[in-house]
Design an enzyme around this catalytic site. Structure first.
Site, PDB file in Angstrom:
ATOM      1  N   ASN A 134      -7.608   1.993   9.817  1.00 44.33           N
ATOM      2  CA  ASN A 134      -6.300   2.164  10.572  1.00 44.33           C
ATOM      3  C   ASN A 134      -6.706   2.305  12.095  1.00 44.33           C
ATOM      4  O   ASN A 134      -7.492   2.678  12.372  1.00 44.33           O
ATOM      5  CB  ASN A 134      -5.834   3.574  10.003  1.00 44.33           C
ATOM      6  CG  ASN A 134      -5.412   3.451   8.566  1.00 44.33           C
ATOM      7  OD1 ASN A 134      -5.426   2.559   7.862  1.00 44.33           O
ATOM      8  ND2 ASN A 134      -4.641   4.485   8.159  1.00 44.33           N
TER       9      ASN A 134
ATOM     10  N   HIS B  92      -2.861  11.203   0.190  1.00 47.35           N
ATOM     11  CA  HIS B  92      -2.318  10.984   1.930  1.00 47.35           C
ATOM     12  C   HIS B  92      -1.824  12.123   2.312  1.00 47.35           C
ATOM     13  O   HIS B  92      -0.516  12.369   2.184  1.00 47.35           O
ATOM     14  CB  HIS B  92      -1.384   9.859   1.801  1.00 47.35           C
ATOM     15  CG  HIS B  92      -1.361   9.179   3.099  1.00 47.35           C
ATOM     16  ND1 HIS B  92      -1.248   7.846   3.316  1.00 47.35           N
ATOM     17  CD2 HIS B  92      -0.673   9.675   4.262  1.00 47.35           C
ATOM     18  CE1 HIS B  92      -0.970   7.398   4.503  1.00 47.35           C
ATOM     19  NE2 HIS B  92      -0.529   8.623   5.281  1.00 47.35           N
TER      20      HIS B  92
ATOM     21  N   ARG C 270       0.966  -1.304  -0.098  1.00 52.82           N
ATOM     22  CA  ARG C 270       0.107  -0.083  -0.039  1.00 52.82           C
ATOM     23  C   ARG C 270       0.814   1.048  -0.006  1.00 52.82           C
ATOM     24  O   ARG C 270       1.663   1.502   0.804  1.00 52.82           O
ATOM     25  CB  ARG C 270      -0.958   0.019   1.143  1.00 52.82           C
ATOM     26  CG  ARG C 270      -1.734   1.314   1.506  1.00 52.82           C
ATOM     27  CD  ARG C 270      -2.485   1.210   2.696  1.00 52.82           C
ATOM     28  NE  ARG C 270      -3.268   2.429   2.809  1.00 52.82           N
ATOM     29  CZ  ARG C 270      -3.527   3.467   3.637  1.00 52.82           C
ATOM     30  NH1 ARG C 270      -2.493   3.042   4.734  1.00 52.82           N
ATOM     31  NH2 ARG C 270      -4.024   4.456   3.654  1.00 52.82           N
TER      32      ARG C 270
ATOM     33  N   TYR D  89      -4.548   2.196  15.966  1.00 57.23           N
ATOM     34  CA  TYR D  89      -3.528   2.195  16.715  1.00 57.23           C
ATOM     35  C   TYR D  89      -3.250   1.965  18.179  1.00 57.23           C
ATOM     36  O   TYR D  89      -2.681   1.280  18.849  1.00 57.23           O
ATOM     37  CB  TYR D  89      -2.368   3.454  16.412  1.00 57.23           C
ATOM     38  CG  TYR D  89      -1.739   3.584  15.316  1.00 57.23           C
ATOM     39  CD1 TYR D  89      -0.431   2.985  14.821  1.00 57.23           C
ATOM     40  CD2 TYR D  89      -2.318   4.156  14.026  1.00 57.23           C
ATOM     41  CE1 TYR D  89       0.228   3.047  13.394  1.00 57.23           C
ATOM     42  CE2 TYR D  89      -1.997   4.029  12.858  1.00 57.23           C
ATOM     43  CZ  TYR D  89      -0.705   3.391  12.577  1.00 57.23           C
ATOM     44  OH  TYR D  89       0.060   3.571  11.205  1.00 57.23           O
TER      45      TYR D  89
ATOM     46  N   GLU E  47      -3.587   0.024   8.285  1.00 56.88           N
ATOM     47  CA  GLU E  47      -2.563   0.374   9.068  1.00 56.88           C
ATOM     48  C   GLU E  47      -2.716  -0.183  10.627  1.00 56.88           C
ATOM     49  O   GLU E  47      -3.555  -0.200  10.987  1.00 56.88           O
ATOM     50  CB  GLU E  47      -2.393   1.853   9.177  1.00 56.88           C
ATOM     51  CG  GLU E  47      -1.689   2.575   7.777  1.00 56.88           C
ATOM     52  CD  GLU E  47      -1.600   4.114   7.906  1.00 56.88           C
ATOM     53  OE1 GLU E  47      -1.364   4.691   9.268  1.00 56.88           O
ATOM     54  OE2 GLU E  47      -1.883   4.758   7.496  1.00 56.88           O
TER      55      GLU E  47
ATOM     56  N   GLU F 224      -7.360   8.575   6.129  1.00 56.09           N
ATOM     57  CA  GLU F 224      -7.516   9.254   7.294  1.00 56.09           C
ATOM     58  C   GLU F 224      -8.207  10.563   7.179  1.00 56.09           C
ATOM     59  O   GLU F 224      -7.363  11.674   7.675  1.00 56.09           O
ATOM     60  CB  GLU F 224      -6.367   9.202   8.217  1.00 56.09           C
ATOM     61  CG  GLU F 224      -5.907   7.666   8.740  1.00 56.09           C
ATOM     62  CD  GLU F 224      -4.969   7.776   9.866  1.00 56.09           C
ATOM     63  OE1 GLU F 224      -4.566   8.776  10.214  1.00 56.09           O
ATOM     64  OE2 GLU F 224      -4.479   6.523  10.416  1.00 56.09           O
TER      65      GLU F 224
END
Ligand code: NOJ
Length: 499
Positions: free
Chosen positions: A327, A140, A95, A329, A396, A185
């Site tokens: 994504n 991005h 990606r 985290y 991600e 995002e």
């Protein structure tokens, strides 16, 4: 008899944990990067200026170490080495993102940069020659500066510019690219207009500019999806989505106020973009429409700060994704209350005070604690809230340190997060089809500059060659991909939070 029963139960438990540590045969593994974070060559071969070039050159003081992406990992010149590294990891997919200003220096299709176009042709062809599928993010964070000069994302006309850029990409690369992502995002992109100095272009229009930017991006996404669906899918046969991101929010206490606050935090962050696309009602979440309208009226504004879609836009957005790109985290605790640096603002409208439990392990990024069970919590919430039958692709997930080669923190992060993802799949029935590690290599971490590292490969930023060295986590990831199994498969598979 009792012995027989114990033996049967024992062997079932072994079979269950062995199965739980393995990924389905058709499960996809990937690694990811983004153009501004790795390419460098910021003004080479006819590339136009973008908002990160402009902001980091004019305001190095906004970035922790005063650095920029002028050279970064120099992947514009070293992409062949990158492909070798990707190949050695054995992943199915790479990606990466296309720098809009590298292919269209002014953002407009009237002026094409042939050398920029050629760069991505070479990268895509080399990936395919090595049996790695390209997954392309169209945007991005790196808006051509010319489009910022006419207002950037809060200007509704950018949706039309984006539609034409998307059409250009389908025409140019769509014969070989089968995985598309419009925006990476969008909530983070909105920070560039709403949370001062958190992202380029560092416009301070909190509580207005961010909602307007989001609105344009959602309209732009729907336009790109409809163009692809009607004009390109029949011959190109790919899939298109938008990369959304979210922390998980755990209520700080069992009070109904905090439980509602955690739900509100998810709706204001993930729901802001997911509700219009993945629910049958479409449009923004009801709780956002109500709270932002009420806050606006309270302040004597004549209209809600949250813009309104037309009926046609709502219809175009509904179902405008072929897979759910997510994504993730970290996790926060959520408490009912008001907390915001600025007023009016998205945080203020959310009405949630967030914090972290002091017992959660740290990474080198103070906002990213290591909370693996939150990954399972988020996946369950997403599967419950949205239509995910087409599958969730984790685009991600990763861990920040300061660049150690023997990166045990990263290895622990990946194994514990992957374990919770498998729990979500096997114990909760969540349909996860792929997993992407962020990142292939250490790179430019936006406002944090080069102070934090996320790579499976170390990059020596003091060396003009930008020498790459595999870290311990690269070997571990390669092994997971090759065996489709987590290491230490005998370890307990059930998390304490969602047993
Ligand atoms: C999300 C972004 O997509 C990526 O650009 C960034 O480097 C990682 N998170 C880590 O913060």
């Amino acid at each position: 008899m009792l012995l027989l029963l114990l033996l049967v139960v024992g062997s079932c438990a072994t079979a269950a944990s062995a199965q739980n540590a393995s990924f389905p045969d058709d499960f996809l593994f990937a690694v990811s990067t983004a153009a501004y974070q790795i390419e460098g060559a910021w003004d080479a071969d006819g590339k136009g200026e973008n908002i990160w070039d402009r902001m980091t050159h004019e305001h190095p003081d906004y970035v922790d170490d005063g650095s920029n992406g002028d050279v970064a990992c120099d992947s514009y010149h070293k992409y062949e080495e990158d492909v070798e590294m990707i190949k050695s990891l054995g992943v199915d997919i790479y990606r990466f993102s296309i720098s809009w200003a590298r292919v269209l220096p002014l953002g407009d299709v009237s002026q094409v940069n042939p050398l920029g176009v050629e760069y991505y042709n070479k990268l895509i062809d080399l990936l395919i020659a090595n049996r790695i599928e390209p997954m392309v993010t169209m945007y991005h964070y790196d808006l051509p500066q010319y489009l910022q000069d006419i207002g950037g994302w809060p200007n509704p006309v950018l949706a039309d510019y984006f539609r034409e850029y998307a059409r250009f990409l389908f025409d140019t690369y769509g014969d070989r690219v089968k995985w598309w992502l419009t925006f990476n995002e969008p909530t983070s992109i909105c920070m560039g207009y709403g949370q001062y100095r958190m992202k380029a272009p560092a416009v301070n229009a909190h509580g207005f500019g961010d909602y307007q930017a989001a609105h344009t991006m959602l309209r732009a996404h729907a336009m790109a999806y409809r163009v692809y669906d009607q004009q390109y899918r029949p011959t190109q046969g790919g899939q298109l989505s938008i990369t959304l991101n979210s922390n998980f929010y755990q209520p700080a206490t069992n009070s109904s106020e905090d439980i509602e606050a955690a739900e509100r935090a998810l709706q204001f962050n993930l729901g802001w973009f997911a509700h219009p696309i993945y629910t049958s009602d479409g449009d923004y979440p009801a709780v956002m429409k109500e709270r932002i309208y009420n806050n606006s009226i309270k302040d004597g504004i004549w209209i809600s700060r949250l813009p309104q879609f037309t009926a046609q836009e709502i219809a175009d957005l509904k179902g405008s994704a072929d897979y759910f790109s997510l994504n993730h985290y970290t996790t926060n605790l959520a408490e009912d209350g008001e907390q915001a640096d600025q007023y009016p603002s998205h945080e203020w409208d959310t009405g949630v005070v967030t914090s972290c439990d002091p017992s959660w392990p740290n990474s080198s990024y103070n906002i990213m604690k290591v909370v693996p069970w939150g990954f399972r919590g988020l996946l369950k919430w997403v599967a419950n809230e949205y239509d995910t039958k087409m599958g969730i692709f984790i685009t991600e997930n990763g861990f920040a340190d300061t660049g150690e080669i023997n990166d045990t923190g990263r290895q622990n992060y990946y194994t514990s997060y992957l374990r919770e993802m498998l729990n979500a799949m096997y114990l909760d029935g969540v349909n996860v089809i792929g997993y992407t590690a962020w990142s292939l290599l250490d790179n430019y971490e936006w406002m944090r500059g080069y102070t934090l590292k996320f790579g499976l490969y170390h990059v020596d930023f003091n060396d003009p060659n930008r020498t790459r060295t595999p870290k311990a986590s690269a070997a571990m990831f390669r092994e997971i991909v090759a065996t489709h199994t987590l290491p230490d498969s005998g370890a307990a598979m059930t998390s304490s939070h969602f047993a």
